[in-house]
Structures are given as C-alpha cells and as structure tokens.
Write an enzyme that holds these catalytic residues in place. Structure first.
Site, short mmCIF file in Angstrom:
data_model
loop_
_atom_site.label_atom_id
_atom_site.label_comp_id
_atom_site.label_asym_id
_atom_site.label_seq_id
_atom_site.Cartn_x
_atom_site.Cartn_y
_atom_site.Cartn_z
N GLU A 122 0.82 -1.21 0.00
CA GLU A 122 0.00 0.00 0.00
C GLU A 122 0.86 1.27 0.00
O GLU A 122 0.66 2.18 0.82
CB GLU A 122 -0.96 -0.01 1.19
CG GLU A 122 -1.93 -1.19 1.17
CD GLU A 122 -2.97 -1.12 2.28
OE1 GLU A 122 -2.70 -0.49 3.32
OE2 GLU A 122 -4.05 -1.69 2.10
N GLU A 267 -6.47 -8.24 0.37
CA GLU A 267 -6.94 -8.31 1.75
C GLU A 267 -8.42 -7.97 1.81
O GLU A 267 -8.87 -7.01 1.19
CB GLU A 267 -6.17 -7.34 2.66
CG GLU A 267 -4.68 -7.56 2.70
CD GLU A 267 -3.99 -6.52 3.55
OE1 GLU A 267 -4.67 -5.81 4.31
OE2 GLU A 267 -2.76 -6.41 3.45
#
Length: 487
Positions: A122, A267
């Site tokens: 990220e 995720e």
C-alpha cells in the site's frame, strides 16, 4: 489491516478448487507475524494444510518460514516492505541480490513454490504523504529485471498490493470511477508494466473501514445479506459495498485501456474486537457472507466469474500498531494461539475451522489485582498505564469483548496482559502493593472476555521485564483511568 497500511506480516490463500480458463482461483487469508509470541512456522503450516489452505503470501522474506513451507505444496507470494523500496529502486544490483537470496535459492534448493513477489505494501496511501511515489515503480521494474536475469520471469510474477484509495468515484456509482487524480499517470504506467509482464492488480478492500470511518455509512451495505437500497448503475445492481468497490476499480482500468486486467483481492476481512462494530458475530457474518458470495463463481456485476481473494487475516497479532484503531490486533479468524474464533466454511472444511495442534502454553497462572489492594492507591493509575503501554489492552473499553468488566477486572486484565507477554516472569507481576499471582482463571464465565495464558513461541521478542517503574499513562487507556477517578 490493509486500509491503513500497517501489516508487515505474512499472507495466505485457501483454494476453493474451481478452474476457469486454465487458472486456479482461490480465497486467501493474510497471515501476519507482528506478534509478541508468534506460533512456530511448522505449526502454522500444518494449520494451513489442516484447513485446506494452499497458498501463502509473506510480507517479508523469512528463512524459517520458507523452510517450514519447503515441500509443502503451498504456493507462496513473497512481500517486500516499503522501507526497502528506495534501495531496490536505485540499484539493480540490490534487486538482483534480493532475488538471489530470497527467491532463487528457495525455489531451486528448498522446493518452495513461489508464484508472486509483492513489491511494497500500500505504498500510495495518502497518509504516507508521497514518501514512496518516486521509488515504487522503479523498484517493481528492477525486481522484474532481476527475476528475468535469474531465469524466473515466466515462473514468478510481480505485483504491488494497493489500497482501494488509489481509485475514486465522483458518485456512489462505480461507473464514475477512475484512478486518483494525483497519481493517475503513475498508476497507468504501473498497470501497463504489470499487464505487459503477466502480473496482476492487487487491491485491498475493507468494508469495515467504510463503516468505521463514517457513522452514516449504511451498516447492511458492508455485508452481503441484507441491504435493501440497492444502487442501480446503468442496469448493474449493487447491494454490497465490496462489489461496488471492486467494479469502481474495473471502471478505472477500463477507462485507461486495461479492461481485462487480472485482479487479486489482497486483503478483505472483519475484526473481532477493539471497536463497537468489531465482534465475533459481525466478523462471522461478513467472512461467511463473503465466502458464500464468491463461492458460486458469480463474480461482480461488471466481471462475472471466480474472484481470487485473500482473507485478512489468519491469526491475531498483538504487536501491531493501534494508530488506525484498537481493532488492528484482532483481524484473525484464529486467536493468537491458533484456536478458532467461530465457525467458517472455506469450501472444503465442512464449516468448521481446524485449530492449531501442538501448541505449548505457559503455566495456568494469571497476574491480577491483589484482593487487599485499594482502588485509592495513588500508584494504581500509573501502574495500569504502564502495563497497557507495554502490552495489549485493546480488549478493554467501550464496545469490546471485555467491556462488561468492573474496575477491578479492568485492572486485572491489564496486569495479566503485561505478565503473560513477559513470559510470566515473577518481576512482571510486581506492581507495588497492587498485584498477585493466582491459579484461578479470572475470565468471566460464559462470555468472550478471556484472560489469556501466553504460548511458548518460536521467537518471542526480547522483553525487559523489570519491576514496575512510573511511566506516563498511555492515552489509549484513559477509559480505565476514568473509571478509577469516579470511585
């Protein structure tokens, strides 16, 4: 958890076993290692196999975990932490050394089935303030070049797990989606490179965070079984935020010339503690709803077919940062010791999770507030603050699993958490004139509030377990201190 960019751990994926166009798709789960007492890797590998989980993703290369995975038949995605992006971006040699050490050697000599390298984690989160904007793409390019030089370009693919905030929409309709304006050109360049090299677009999607961040967010829209105000986007009907989020990404890819880009959900999950919306019932509802939603291979309105996704996460992590919220340490479908939290059908386990086997615990004893201790003791507040600053007290407070404890119970929980995380050393239960060791379980009967007994871990962190010394009270635990102040 992915939404805030704080997992430097390890991920996994469970195969459902359906095949489409020659590709095997599966549900995945993240296996994080930010724990004071992580389960030994060989126990975790058996846990994966016992539950039919056949893919694993590591956020960092770990030789002990590779050794445990050797010959297991479990597919591996190896992660590279953000702090390594600068050196890999600026040195092809560094990338080649990393690939040789962490990919080539284990693929060739230890029978580890590595399929992906996840470059960064990220890295474009807005709260990183652009720290990794200039290094992520060059790092991806250098790792790709290193894999090709090592003769692994066709076997191991490159990806980068991204938060869903890399794209946005001007309305609630996915069709208005596009990449975030400040990084749009960069995103298009990365997508083109991944696509040209056979990689996938990996995105982390968190309906829980949508609910956590917005008190007006419709709760049922976060789940898969009850939202009545469906969104009609030119005939595409959306009754859950996952589908809408996923298809917003698809619109962004399509508008920029990549309508057929492979997507991996890196995720997705729901925490069980640390917040009013984080509990066992909601987590089971979400995770089972998600499994049911994708198990039929229906896909989303914009892309029918199987979805390749990784649940977040496998095991609770008591050493994760709680800056995003106290729920951060409670994403696991298993508790810290590998016991199952709730029933969950993964497609091949008859609806029940198989707990870890061979786990060794410390003695059945707990550190609690002494029966003779006074709640007026002037050292009590600092003692609780110290314990919770150095251990995990995220199960305390409003809306948590231990919310119904009385004041003495809150204090005992804090003391015991510190005591257990310090391996039950006698000095860890020496809060002055306040604490005592007991052999009677202080957990309240019939509930989800558990006073833990720590496991014997493979590599516990180095604790400094000295007798209590005064420290400033951690702000997170003012809920306990405020209880003391009204007595």
């Amino acid at each position: 958890m992915g939404m805030m960019g704080m997992k430097d751990g390890i991920w996994i994926s469970m195969i459902l076993g359906f095949m489409v166009l020659g590709k095997v798709y599966g549900i995945g789960a993240n296996w994080g290692t930010q724990a004071t007492h992580p389960l030994p890797p060989n126990i975790v590998v058996k846990l994966l196999k016992d539950n039919g989980i056949q893919k694993v993703k590591l956020f960092d290369a770990d030789a002990d975990i590779f050794k445990a995975l050797s010959g297991s038949g479990i597919e591996v995605m190896v992660g590279i932490p953000n702090e390594m992006l600068y050196s890999l971006a600026n040195s092809l040699g560094a990338a080649e050394k990393w690939v040789e050490k962490n990919i080539s050697s284990f693929v060739s000599s230890n029978s580890v089935d590595i399929k992906y390298v996840a470059v960064g984690n990220e890295p474009f989160l807005s709260q990183f303030n652009g720290t990794f904007l200039s290094t992520t793409f060059p790092a991806i390019q250098n790792i790709q070049a290193a894999l090709i030089k090592a003769g692994l370009g066709n076997r191991v693919k490159v990806t980068v797990p991204l938060n869903a905030d890399v794209y946005e929409s001007s309305s609630e309709k996915p069709s208005t989606g596009d990449f975030r304006q400040d990084i749009r050109d960069l995103m298009v360049n990365i997508v083109k490179f991944l696509n040209d090299n056979g990689g996938a677009f990996t995105v982390n999607i968190y309906p829980f965070i949508s609910l956590y961040n917005d008190p007006n967010f419709p709760a049922d829209y976060a789940f898969f079984d009850g939202y009545s105000n469906a969104i009609d986007d030119n005939g595409k009907i959306y009754n859950n935020v996952f589908d809408a989020n996923h298809d917003t990404l698809l619109w962004a890819l399509q508008k920029n010339g990549y309508p057929n880009m492979s997507i991996i959900i890196g995720e997705i999950g729901w925490p069980t503690d640390g917040d009013n919306n984080a509990n066992l019932k909601a987590a089971q509802r979400f995770n089972q709803g998600f499994m049911t939603h994708i198990s039929g291979g229906k896909g989303t309105p914009m892309r029918p077919g199987p979805i390749d996704a990784y649940l977040f996460s496998l095991i609770d992590e008591d050493a994760k940062s709680i800056q995003p919220g106290n729920f951060e340490r409670h994403w696991g479908i298993f508790y810290f010791d590998g016991t199952a939290k709730y029933n969950l059908s993964l497609g091949a386990n008859n609806g029940e999770l198989v707990p870890a086997s061979g786990v060794r615990y410390l003695a059945r004893q707990w550190c609690v507030l002494s029966l003779s201790a006074s709640l007026d003791d002037p050292q009590l507040a600092d003692s609780v603050g110290y314990a919770c600053s150095h251990a995990d007290c995220t199960s305390l407070g409003h809306g948590t699993s231990c919310a119904d404890l009385d004041t003495r119970g809150n204090i005992s929980y804090a003391f015991n958490s510190y005591y257990q995380e310090n391996d039950q050393l006698p000095t860890a239960c020496k809060f002055p004139n306040l604490s005592m060791v007991t052999n009677t379980d202080p957990s309240p009967p019939g509930g989800n509030c558990k006073f833990k007994i720590m496991i014997q871990a493979s590599s516990p962190k180095n604790h400094k377990s000295n007798a209590f010394t005064s420290k400033p009270v951690n702000m997170m635990f003012l809920v306990i201190i405020s209880l003391l102040s009204v007595l």
